[in-house]
Design a protein around this motif. Structure first.
Motif, PDB file in Angstrom:
ATOM      1  N   MET A   1     -19.525 -29.565 -39.231  1.00  0.00           N
ATOM      2  CA  MET A   1     -19.985 -30.703 -38.427  1.00  0.00           C
ATOM      3  C   MET A   1     -21.475 -30.586 -38.133  1.00  0.00           C
ATOM      4  O   MET A   1     -21.937 -29.566 -37.641  1.00  0.00           O
ATOM      5  CB  MET A   1     -19.289 -30.681 -37.057  1.00  0.00           C
ATOM      6  N   LEU A   2     -22.187 -31.622 -38.402  1.00  0.00           N
ATOM      7  CA  LEU A   2     -23.585 -31.686 -38.008  1.00  0.00           C
ATOM      8  C   LEU A   2     -23.692 -32.762 -36.934  1.00  0.00           C
ATOM      9  O   LEU A   2     -23.322 -33.905 -37.162  1.00  0.00           O
ATOM     10  CB  LEU A   2     -24.456 -32.031 -39.219  1.00  0.00           C
ATOM     11  N   GLU A   3     -24.156 -32.345 -35.771  1.00  0.00           N
ATOM     12  CA  GLU A   3     -24.177 -33.300 -34.650  1.00  0.00           C
ATOM     13  C   GLU A   3     -25.597 -33.514 -34.140  1.00  0.00           C
ATOM     14  O   GLU A   3     -26.296 -32.552 -33.836  1.00  0.00           O
ATOM     15  CB  GLU A   3     -23.326 -32.764 -33.501  1.00  0.00           C
ATOM     16  N   PHE A   4     -25.976 -34.752 -34.052  1.00  0.00           N
ATOM     17  CA  PHE A   4     -27.224 -35.111 -33.374  1.00  0.00           C
ATOM     18  C   PHE A   4     -26.805 -35.607 -32.002  1.00  0.00           C
ATOM     19  O   PHE A   4     -26.055 -36.562 -31.893  1.00  0.00           O
ATOM     20  CB  PHE A   4     -27.949 -36.234 -34.120  1.00  0.00           C
ATOM     21  N   ASP A   5     -27.279 -34.937 -30.978  1.00  0.00           N
ATOM     22  CA  ASP A   5     -26.742 -35.245 -29.661  1.00  0.00           C
ATOM     23  C   ASP A   5     -27.847 -35.532 -28.647  1.00  0.00           C
ATOM     24  O   ASP A   5     -28.619 -34.649 -28.289  1.00  0.00           O
ATOM     25  CB  ASP A   5     -25.890 -34.056 -29.175  1.00  0.00           C
ATOM     26  N   GLY A   6     -27.906 -36.775 -28.224  1.00  0.00           N
ATOM     27  CA  GLY A   6     -28.773 -37.162 -27.104  1.00  0.00           C
ATOM     28  C   GLY A   6     -30.225 -36.772 -27.244  1.00  0.00           C
ATOM     29  O   GLY A   6     -30.818 -36.252 -26.309  1.00  0.00           O
ATOM     30  N   LEU A   7     -30.790 -37.007 -28.415  1.00  0.00           N
ATOM     31  CA  LEU A   7     -32.182 -36.617 -28.610  1.00  0.00           C
ATOM     32  C   LEU A   7     -33.126 -37.579 -27.889  1.00  0.00           C
ATOM     33  O   LEU A   7     -33.035 -38.784 -28.045  1.00  0.00           O
ATOM     34  CB  LEU A   7     -32.517 -36.599 -30.103  1.00  0.00           C
ATOM     35  N   HIS A   8     -34.008 -36.993 -27.125  1.00  0.00           N
ATOM     36  CA  HIS A   8     -35.038 -37.776 -26.448  1.00  0.00           C
ATOM     37  C   HIS A   8     -36.396 -37.246 -26.839  1.00  0.00           C
ATOM     38  O   HIS A   8     -36.585 -36.036 -26.910  1.00  0.00           O
ATOM     39  CB  HIS A   8     -34.910 -37.655 -24.919  1.00  0.00           C
ATOM     40  N   LYS A   9     -37.289 -38.144 -27.068  1.00  0.00           N
ATOM     41  CA  LYS A   9     -38.671 -37.710 -27.284  1.00  0.00           C
ATOM     42  C   LYS A   9     -39.609 -38.854 -26.945  1.00  0.00           C
ATOM     43  O   LYS A   9     -39.502 -39.940 -27.487  1.00  0.00           O
ATOM     44  CB  LYS A   9     -38.892 -37.280 -28.724  1.00  0.00           C
ATOM     45  N   ALA A  10     -40.536 -38.572 -26.066  1.00  0.00           N
ATOM     46  CA  ALA A  10     -41.542 -39.583 -25.699  1.00  0.00           C
ATOM     47  C   ALA A  10     -42.772 -39.358 -26.561  1.00  0.00           C
ATOM     48  O   ALA A  10     -43.135 -38.235 -26.866  1.00  0.00           O
ATOM     49  CB  ALA A  10     -41.895 -39.461 -24.229  1.00  0.00           C
ATOM     50  N   TYR A  11     -43.379 -40.441 -26.979  1.00  0.00           N
ATOM     51  CA  TYR A  11     -44.585 -40.373 -27.814  1.00  0.00           C
ATOM     52  C   TYR A  11     -45.670 -41.157 -27.150  1.00  0.00           C
ATOM     53  O   TYR A  11     -45.723 -42.366 -27.258  1.00  0.00           O
ATOM     54  CB  TYR A  11     -44.296 -41.013 -29.171  1.00  0.00           C
TER      55      TYR A  11
END
Lengths: 396, 301
Positions: B1-11
């Protein structure tokens, strides 16, 4: 799935270094510049050989000479530092022909008799004729003293008391050190450029993103600097071996032991200076994304190198000057100035130790700060990255 | 399983990434679509450790990705990057070794993938001498050569001719069948629809829709029913309960059915008007789903 172990830090650095070495070693620019440096060193040695004061010699012919005349000629040659080769001719005609042909520089006819004569091709050959004249005079004095019954005893041998034996033959050591510094300067510029170009190549081709997906920035930097450093070290050792072998073979140096000592000092300073300059060049290069912009970021560092080089040439003439003393402690300039001072016998042990320590501190600082700049700027392509931004933005 | 979870990034001033998650199962091909600037590349770069997320994480087999597990990922960056002056096979072997293969394995892998991707006779050429399409293949080979356990590919199909697309698609499907989860982003939605088991639609920094294409279709509210009844009088469907007429043109009617409305009742009504030449749910294409998802104000599906 096959469980492939991720390579260790050392393995990664080795891989990067290996790539740098193999690609550079095949590079035309590298091969040409190496050849130029080697030729330069050999050229300087040949020049030394030709211009060296001890090398003069002359050939003088004799007619009606004999062992006594020959001895007198050789001895009076020694007095002016000239090796004299004596050739006996059967008659004056043959001797004159030899002078005309340039086989001998002068001919002394009847040197031991009452009417000696010197044959030269032109009045300019006065070195040979001078030697012939001195020989005739000495022969005449010896003969007259002998007729008076005076027994000649050779003058007593003089023993010399040298007050400062360290400076003995330093002139030659300084020349060797200066030559070493020229090589150092050339290699710093050359390998500094290699590091800088390599960094920009990875950045401009954007392969850096692929690389950083498998390793940390500092590992990439370390591998690059180490790889090129090993190549640089091989090159300077090669130059040193060629230079020392050539110097010994051509017999241009009087004290081989000191020569090797000076060469080793220069090599040690290469390592220190390279570590500093390569780190600065790499960090500076990481700020730009195009080879054309490289000049502007490298200039300040290159300037430091040039100033160090100029001071080191001056130091060779006056190793005790204030400028030379001060700059031999300044990190970045010390690798170029200190070897000259050491060779001149001007640097005390503690001075060398302080200079090396300062250099090591500078390297540690540059590696730390430069590493941060490099890591911060590496993934920012496009316009030039400001130094402050790079420091702040490590992997933003 | 590859999970992307709740990624946040401000630019800077931009909104950047704002959470949302996708899970990719082993042997699953996942396509990520999104408008320009939606955050696809940033998401992938975070996964590869090339950018740092403000919050959230990417997990592989339940563990957050770290340096060691990233070694097992084959990555193709959006900004293509290869050493221009290095020879193809040499370069690929180098990348394979960086991924931990032995020298012999790396050389064999370089050999295999150049053959496989039609670069067999280009092995000893410098990358800069190759055509753009071939450079693209080398780039893909660079992602595959380290025997990856996960593939993350940013726009792998852009710049390829149809033949190249096919050979790339085939290579990816094969990896997928071997149990390697594949995540790729693409603007070519027809390709995504054809290849992918699951699709994630990224808009305004968050996943606005994800799932298999049929799931997405099902989730799309107000599916449309197309009925073609040439003899019907205009307005024949207007009176049916729970039915809204979207459009009607010479017997070709597009209807939207309310919840619980029986489509068979609609068919019966249509048959009463005479002949029915077409009766079927109109399947929205991924393009339409995409437009719908991207246009809607941010509501996570």
């Amino acid at each position: 799935m096959t469980g492939i172990a991720s390579p260790s830090t050392a393995a990664r650095i080795r891989l990067v270094a290996g790539r740098e070495i193999t690609t550079r070693a095949r590079d035309k620019g590298f091969l040409i510049s190496s050849a130029v440096i080697v030729l330069l060193v050999l050229g300087v040695m040949v020049f030394q050989l030709l211009a060296g004061g001890s090398g003069s010699s002359t050939t003088i012919g004799t007619v009606d000479g004999g062992a006594q005349v020959e001895q007198a000629l050789v001895r009076s040659g020694e007095q002016v530092g000239t090796d004299v080769t004596v050739t006996e001719f059967a008659d004056v005609a043959a001797a004159r022909q030899a002078v005309a042909d340039g086989d001998v520089d002068a001919v002394l006819v009847g040197g031991a008799g009452d009417d000696p004569q010197v044959v030269v091709e032109s009045s300019r050959d006065d070195a040979a004729s001078g030697i012939a004249g001195t020989a005739v005079g000495a022969l005449s004095v010896a003969r007259q003293l002998g007729e008076q019954g005076v027994q000649l005893t050779p003058p007593p041998a003089i023993s010399y008391d040298v007050l400062d034996p360290a400076t003995e033959g330093n002139g030659q050591q300084v020349v060797v050190a200066l030559l070493g510094v020229v090589v150092l300067y050339a290699l710093y510029i050359l390998f500094g450029q290699f590091v800088a170009q390599g960094v920009v190549e990875e950045k401009s081709s954007r392969v850096v993103e692929l690389l950083l997906a498998t390793m940390k920035p500092w590992q990439l930097l370390a591998g690059k600097i180490l790889g090129l450093g090993v190549l640089g070290l091989i090159q300077i050792v090669l130059i040193a071996v060629i230079g020392v072998t050539g110097a010994l073979a051509l017999d241009v140096v009087d004290l081989p032991g000191q020569l090797i000592g000076t060469v080793l000092t220069v090599i040690a300073w290469f390592v220190l200076g390279y570590a500093l300059y390569a780190s600065i060049f790499a960090a500076a290069a990481s700020l730009v994304s195009r080879q054309e912009d490289l000049g502007s970021v490298l200039t300040p560092t290159t300037l430091l190198l040039v100033v160090g080089f100029i001071v080191s040439i001056q130091a060779a003439q006056d190793p005790g000057s204030t400028v030379a003393t001060v700059t031999s402690f300044v990190p970045g300039m010390s690798p170029l100035v200190m070897p000259v001072r050491i060779a001149a016998g001007e640097a005390a042990g503690w001075e060398i130790a302080v200079s090396v320590a300062l250099m090591l501190v500078a390297i540690a600082l540059v590696v730390r700060i430069g590493g941060r700049v490099y890591a911060g700027a590496l993934l920012r392509t496009g316009s030039k990255v400001k130094l402050r931004e790079a420091l702040r933005a490590e992997r933003a | 399983m590859l999970e992307f979870d709740g990624l946040h990034k401000a630019y800077g001033g931009n909104q950047g990434l704002q959470g949302g998650g996708v899970t990719v199962a082993p042997g699953q091909m996942d396509g990520v679509c999104g408008a320009n600037g939606a955050g696809k590349t940033t998401t992938m770069r975070i996964a590869m450790g090339l950018a740092r997320a403000d919050a959230g994480q990417v997990r592989w087999r339940g563990q957050p990705l770290d340096e060691a597990s990233r070694q097992r990922i084959g990555y193709m960056p959006e900004e293509r990057g290869l050493y221009p002056k290095m020879k193809v096979a040499q370069q690929l072997a180098y990348f394979a070794r960086l991924h931990g293969l032995t020298a012999a394995d790396a050389a064999a892998a370089a050999e295999h993938w150049t053959e496989r991707l039609g670069l067999g006779d280009r092995r000893d050429e410098r990358v800069e001498k190759l055509s753009l399409g071939n450079q693209q293949r080398v780039q893909l080979a660079a992602a595959l050569v380290g025997r990856p356990e996960v593939l993350i590919l940013d726009e792998p199909f852009s710049g390829l001719d149809p033949v190249g697309v096919d050979s790339l698609a085939e290579a990816l499907l094969e990896q997928c069948r071997n149990g390697v989860p594949v995540v790729f982003s693409s603007h070519q939605l027809d390709l995504v629809e054809r290849l992918c088991d699951a699709v994630g639609i990224l808009a305004r920094g968050t996943i606005v829709a994800s799932g298999t294409v049929p799931e997405l279709r099902a989730a799309e509210g107000g599916r449309q029913l197309r009925v073609v009844a040439p003899d019907a009088l205009h307005g024949w469907a207007g009176a049916l309960p729970g039915v809204r007429v979207v459009s009607e043109q010479r017997g070709d009617t597009l209807l939207e059915l309310g919840p619980g409305t029986d489509d068979q009742a609609v068919l019966a009504a249509a048959l009463r008007t005479g002949r029915v030449t077409h009766f079927g749910w109109r399947e929205p294409t991924l393009v339409e789903l995409f437009r719908e998802a991207v246009a809607a104000p941010a509501v996570a599906a």
